[in-house]
Design a protein around this motif. Sequence first.
Motif, PDB file in Angstrom:
ATOM      1  N   ASN B 175     -11.915  46.731  36.119  1.00 49.99           N
ATOM      2  CA  ASN B 175     -12.332  45.658  36.865  1.00 49.99           C
ATOM      3  C   ASN B 175     -11.617  44.325  36.629  1.00 49.99           C
ATOM      4  OD1 ASN B 175     -14.552  47.161  37.625  1.00 49.99           O
ATOM      5  ND2 ASN B 175     -16.032  46.529  35.875  1.00 49.99           N
ATOM      6  N   VAL B 176     -11.817  43.517  37.517  1.00 49.39           N
ATOM      7  CA  VAL B 176     -11.227  42.257  37.234  1.00 49.39           C
ATOM      8  C   VAL B 176     -12.239  41.116  36.761  1.00 49.39           C
ATOM      9  CG1 VAL B 176     -10.385  40.250  38.638  1.00 49.39           C
ATOM     10  CG2 VAL B 176      -9.481  42.463  39.137  1.00 49.39           C
ATOM     11  N   CYS B 177     -12.033  40.637  35.611  1.00 45.69           N
ATOM     12  CA  CYS B 177     -13.139  39.740  34.777  1.00 45.69           C
ATOM     13  C   CYS B 177     -13.594  38.618  35.833  1.00 45.69           C
ATOM     14  CB  CYS B 177     -12.532  39.339  33.801  1.00 45.69           C
ATOM     15  SG  CYS B 177     -13.343  38.167  32.618  1.00 45.69           S
ATOM     16  N   VAL B 178     -14.780  38.760  35.715  1.00 43.86           N
ATOM     17  CA  VAL B 178     -15.441  37.545  36.834  1.00 43.86           C
ATOM     18  C   VAL B 178     -15.516  36.187  36.058  1.00 43.86           C
ATOM     19  CG1 VAL B 178     -16.990  39.292  37.980  1.00 43.86           C
ATOM     20  CG2 VAL B 178     -18.065  38.129  35.823  1.00 43.86           C
ATOM     21  N   MET B 179     -15.501  36.184  34.779  1.00 47.47           N
ATOM     22  CA  MET B 179     -15.388  34.853  33.794  1.00 47.47           C
ATOM     23  C   MET B 179     -14.205  34.311  34.248  1.00 47.47           C
ATOM     24  SD  MET B 179     -17.753  33.990  31.467  1.00 47.47           S
ATOM     25  CE  MET B 179     -17.103  33.495  29.915  1.00 47.47           C
ATOM     26  N   VAL B 180     -13.071  35.153  34.118  1.00 45.69           N
ATOM     27  CA  VAL B 180     -11.587  34.546  34.261  1.00 45.69           C
ATOM     28  C   VAL B 180     -11.238  34.239  35.789  1.00 45.69           C
ATOM     29  CG1 VAL B 180      -9.127  34.866  33.791  1.00 45.69           C
ATOM     30  CG2 VAL B 180     -11.013  35.480  32.133  1.00 45.69           C
ATOM     31  N   ALA B 181     -11.540  35.388  36.523  1.00 47.65           N
ATOM     32  CA  ALA B 181     -11.126  35.203  38.128  1.00 47.65           C
ATOM     33  C   ALA B 181     -12.234  34.336  39.045  1.00 47.65           C
ATOM     34  CB  ALA B 181     -10.752  36.799  38.604  1.00 47.65           C
ATOM     35  N   ARG B 182     -13.294  34.255  38.666  1.00 46.33           N
ATOM     36  CA  ARG B 182     -14.239  33.691  39.339  1.00 46.33           C
ATOM     37  C   ARG B 182     -15.235  32.602  38.691  1.00 46.33           C
ATOM     38  NH1 ARG B 182     -15.397  37.216  43.940  1.00 46.33           N
ATOM     39  NH2 ARG B 182     -14.125  38.986  43.532  1.00 46.33           N
ATOM     40  N   SER B 183     -14.826  32.358  37.423  1.00 41.76           N
ATOM     41  CA  SER B 183     -15.869  31.412  36.789  1.00 41.76           C
ATOM     42  C   SER B 183     -17.312  31.635  36.777  1.00 41.76           C
ATOM     43  CB  SER B 183     -15.303  30.146  37.119  1.00 41.76           C
ATOM     44  OG  SER B 183     -14.151  29.695  36.905  1.00 41.76           O
ATOM     45  N   THR B 184     -17.542  33.058  36.941  1.00 43.79           N
ATOM     46  CA  THR B 184     -18.905  33.420  36.713  1.00 43.79           C
ATOM     47  C   THR B 184     -19.438  33.593  35.457  1.00 43.79           C
ATOM     48  OG1 THR B 184     -18.571  34.340  38.959  1.00 43.79           O
ATOM     49  CG2 THR B 184     -20.510  35.049  37.788  1.00 43.79           C
ATOM     50  N   PRO B 185     -20.705  33.006  34.996  1.00 46.39           N
ATOM     51  CA  PRO B 185     -20.892  33.228  33.711  1.00 46.39           C
ATOM     52  C   PRO B 185     -21.196  34.610  33.481  1.00 46.39           C
ATOM     53  CG  PRO B 185     -21.897  31.308  34.370  1.00 46.39           C
ATOM     54  CD  PRO B 185     -21.330  31.920  35.836  1.00 46.39           C
ATOM     55  N   CYS B 186     -20.953  35.312  32.316  1.00 46.70           N
ATOM     56  CA  CYS B 186     -21.156  36.650  32.238  1.00 46.70           C
ATOM     57  C   CYS B 186     -21.365  36.792  30.608  1.00 46.70           C
ATOM     58  CB  CYS B 186     -19.728  37.557  32.314  1.00 46.70           C
ATOM     59  SG  CYS B 186     -19.831  39.301  32.155  1.00 46.70           S
ATOM     60  N   LEU B 187     -22.480  37.739  30.144  1.00 46.52           N
ATOM     61  CA  LEU B 187     -22.888  37.888  28.953  1.00 46.52           C
ATOM     62  C   LEU B 187     -22.029  39.242  28.312  1.00 46.52           C
ATOM     63  CD1 LEU B 187     -26.768  37.418  28.754  1.00 46.52           C
ATOM     64  CD2 LEU B 187     -25.078  36.321  27.874  1.00 46.52           C
ATOM     65  N   GLY B 188     -21.124  39.830  29.055  1.00 45.13           N
ATOM     66  CA  GLY B 188     -20.461  41.006  28.681  1.00 45.13           C
ATOM     67  C   GLY B 188     -19.751  40.795  27.266  1.00 45.13           C
ATOM     68  N   PRO B 189     -19.088  39.567  26.850  1.00 46.84           N
ATOM     69  CA  PRO B 189     -18.376  39.460  25.645  1.00 46.84           C
ATOM     70  C   PRO B 189     -19.399  39.462  24.506  1.00 46.84           C
ATOM     71  CG  PRO B 189     -17.642  37.971  27.062  1.00 46.84           C
ATOM     72  CD  PRO B 189     -18.890  38.382  27.707  1.00 46.84           C
ATOM     73  N   VAL B 190     -20.790  39.377  24.437  1.00 44.26           N
ATOM     74  CA  VAL B 190     -21.630  39.306  23.431  1.00 44.26           C
ATOM     75  C   VAL B 190     -22.536  40.668  23.876  1.00 44.26           C
ATOM     76  CG1 VAL B 190     -21.528  36.852  22.974  1.00 44.26           C
ATOM     77  CG2 VAL B 190     -23.263  37.841  24.393  1.00 44.26           C
ATOM     78  N   THR B 191     -22.571  41.221  24.721  1.00 39.24           N
ATOM     79  CA  THR B 191     -23.640  42.421  25.163  1.00 39.24           C
ATOM     80  C   THR B 191     -22.678  43.771  24.684  1.00 39.24           C
ATOM     81  OG1 THR B 191     -24.403  41.086  26.695  1.00 39.24           O
ATOM     82  CG2 THR B 191     -25.008  43.256  26.805  1.00 39.24           C
ATOM     83  N   GLN B 192     -23.826  44.716  24.039  1.00 40.02           N
ATOM     84  CA  GLN B 192     -23.328  45.954  23.741  1.00 40.02           C
ATOM     85  C   GLN B 192     -22.930  46.824  25.069  1.00 40.02           C
ATOM     86  OE1 GLN B 192     -25.187  48.034  20.347  1.00 40.02           O
ATOM     87  NE2 GLN B 192     -25.430  49.871  21.816  1.00 40.02           N
ATOM     88  N   GLY B 193     -22.176  47.519  25.229  1.00 37.49           N
ATOM     89  CA  GLY B 193     -21.787  48.230  26.362  1.00 37.49           C
ATOM     90  C   GLY B 193     -22.756  49.464  26.158  1.00 37.49           C
ATOM     91  N   GLY B 194     -22.742  50.429  27.587  1.00 40.23           N
ATOM     92  CA  GLY B 194     -23.643  51.290  27.834  1.00 40.23           C
ATOM     93  C   GLY B 194     -24.023  51.493  29.344  1.00 40.23           C
ATOM     94  N   CYS B 195     -23.809  50.657  30.021  1.00 39.42           N
ATOM     95  CA  CYS B 195     -24.354  50.440  31.447  1.00 39.42           C
ATOM     96  C   CYS B 195     -23.028  50.764  32.220  1.00 39.42           C
ATOM     97  CB  CYS B 195     -24.733  49.170  31.864  1.00 39.42           C
ATOM     98  SG  CYS B 195     -23.423  47.772  31.426  1.00 39.42           S
ATOM     99  N   ASN B 196     -21.709  50.999  31.562  1.00 37.10           N
ATOM    100  CA  ASN B 196     -20.505  51.250  32.150  1.00 37.10           C
ATOM    101  C   ASN B 196     -20.186  50.016  33.072  1.00 37.10           C
ATOM    102  OD1 ASN B 196     -18.067  52.637  32.470  1.00 37.10           O
ATOM    103  ND2 ASN B 196     -18.860  53.835  34.013  1.00 37.10           N
ATOM    104  N   ALA B 197     -20.522  48.929  32.445  1.00 36.85           N
ATOM    105  CA  ALA B 197     -20.214  47.599  32.922  1.00 36.85           C
ATOM    106  C   ALA B 197     -20.449  47.379  34.601  1.00 36.85           C
ATOM    107  CB  ALA B 197     -18.622  47.034  33.042  1.00 36.85           C
ATOM    108  N   LEU B 198     -21.828  47.962  34.536  1.00 32.70           N
ATOM    109  CA  LEU B 198     -22.393  47.901  35.982  1.00 32.70           C
ATOM    110  C   LEU B 198     -22.352  46.772  36.898  1.00 32.70           C
ATOM    111  CD1 LEU B 198     -23.999  49.852  37.995  1.00 32.70           C
ATOM    112  CD2 LEU B 198     -25.967  48.888  36.770  1.00 32.70           C
ATOM    113  N   CYS B 199     -22.931  45.325  36.372  1.00 29.90           N
ATOM    114  CA  CYS B 199     -22.743  44.268  37.073  1.00 29.90           C
ATOM    115  C   CYS B 199     -21.508  43.580  37.353  1.00 29.90           C
ATOM    116  CB  CYS B 199     -23.642  43.171  36.362  1.00 29.90           C
ATOM    117  SG  CYS B 199     -25.491  43.621  36.480  1.00 29.90           S
TER     118      CYS B 199
END
Lengths: 368, 258
Positions: B175-199
């Motif tokens: 995936n292309v990071c939405v924080m960096v490439a779209r400035s969309t706030p994303c909780l990914g960096p503090v959230t445990q994986g498991g959903c296969n980065a669905l959103c």
Amino acid sequence: MKTISKDSLDKIIGYLKYKGYKVIGPSVRDGAIIYDEISCIEDLPAGWGDEQEAGHYRLRKRNDGALFGYAAGPQSWKKFLFPGKLKLWEAEKNSKGFEITPANGQFPKYAFIGVRSCELHAVFIQDKVFNNGMFSDTYYNKIRKNIFIAAVNCAEAGKTCFCVSMKTGPKAEEGYDIALTEIINQDEHYFVVDEGTPKGSELMEQIESLTSTEEQLAAADDALKNAESNMGRTLETDGIKSLLYKNHANTVWDQIAKRCLSCANCTMVCPTCFCSNVEDVTDLSGDHTERWRTWDSCFNLDYSKVAGGNFRTSIKARYRQWMTHKLASWIDQFGISGCVGCGRCITWCPVGIDITKEVSNIRKSLKN
Amino acid sequence: MANKKPKFAVFKMSSCDGCQLSLLDAEDELLELLGGIELAYFPEASSRMLKGPYDIGLVEGSITTPRNVEEIRQIRKECKILITIGACATAGGIQALRNWKDVKEFTKIVYASPEYISTLNRSLPVSSYVHVDFELRGCPINKYQLIEVLKAFLNHRKPNIATRSVCVDCKLKGNVCVMVARSTPCLGPVTQGGCNALCPSYDRGCFGCYGPMDSTNTSSLAAEFREMGETNYEIMNVFRSYNAYAEPFRKESEANEK
Ligand code: SF4
Ligand code: SF4
Ligand code: SF4
């Protein structure tokens, strides 16, 4: 040196496909330039450039139709040579115990189009990791020895690039089959091609070309000079090893730790980071097992877990480990720096932590 | 695996059923699973209800009522291995939003005869009351992770459930990071994986369904969100959702209350 028209690049792609290569090159996807399978010149990011800063990336339309007018994007060639997820083997229980079958019957023959000089150096670095006399990674080496590399010299540098500091670019000096320099002026769009290997010459024999003129060679030189003098960043490497070794307790690490998320993005995008985790998975019956290798990271807490505990529990310790390994202990380990100055870790860090700035912060802290 | 099939039970506390349904949703694996276990208690799937003790018990839902407390204590006694599944059971769930309010007020507004309602002031994870052997995160849980946990426990091995950030899965997926490439706030960096980065795979920021990862730096991420133009109120709400009462998220949301 030979000169080919822009359209001849399409013939190169076609010829490589005809030779059985899976051709990989840059493409636009989801707002960035990524690496994926391509089938013709139309798949390339014609007229796209990018704008990069710490924690920031945007595609930018160019007005010259350049095919390679962008800087290193979020992905690197590492994902093909050292895949993020790879099944190593599987085993089946039988009456005598169990039988193992290797999983990797498939070793794609890749042709990489558009490998930058820093990226070539990243491959050389991973060569030392995955084939160093002591240890050899089967998958990596089987793929590596068959790749065709079409390097592309950088005519522009990104805002987070610092290959000049790391002495890894912007000119591809070796390790390629062919190296292209893209030239665009008022009414011309062509490539100056250098053949690096017999494999590259063999390909070029099939492609219509002319011997490059003095002007064309000069234009290629100018393009490289332009990239060289427009590096977005610099990293002062003098005495870097002892600088980091002696500054284990510097307060700069505390400052970084306040910001670092320990998210591991920097290590995922870094073309030289090679850490992985190996997991065994059983099915429900327990009769069938698979062993998988996945990218891992020194930023992941579990990564430094050993019997009895974890020796890098703080984010500070993990960032310090990463940067010190990358820029200092890598030199002791592999005889070379682990950083090629591609700037990916800077651009793709969600909070924009900048390895070049942190090195200079450590240097500055000593002057105070 | 032991010769005798392990007895398996699925229980529900205060929850929406979504996590148990993940088990029914795992159609292909479910048949195989049923071959290896004895389904002793799973009201959602079968009317057959065998008495305990059970070898493995799965619990969905948070503890919100005095009855839940009694039940979970009894369930713990009856299960050799107790596994909690989903954000409700592991963090208190979305209903933990009540933890910041006066529940009596709510019951007065919602029910005609609030005096019949017996409920606790706070919605808490199962582990606040009894010992839990394994917590499987997610709102809802990922069925492949659930199958992996069951495979692991049935084969007496450690489940391969990573506790690192969503970002790692996001990058593994290309995936292309939405924080960096779209400035969309994303909780990914503090959230445990498991959903296969669905959103993030659909160009949205991560909502934090899998709760805090193993080492969070929420204040740095919140500062970045602020930089991106989010107000404190918005940041408070971002952290206050399915895993609102998981400690790092709770603290960050409270830090942004004003
Ligand atoms: S330096 Fe940036 S990308 Fe790397 S772990 Fe820290 S926050 Fe993530
Ligand atoms: S450390 Fe950063 S700049 Fe250096 S090679 Fe890795 S990603 Fe590129
Ligand atoms: S999109 Fe979100 S989850 Fe994916 S890498 Fe970026 S911050 Fe992490």
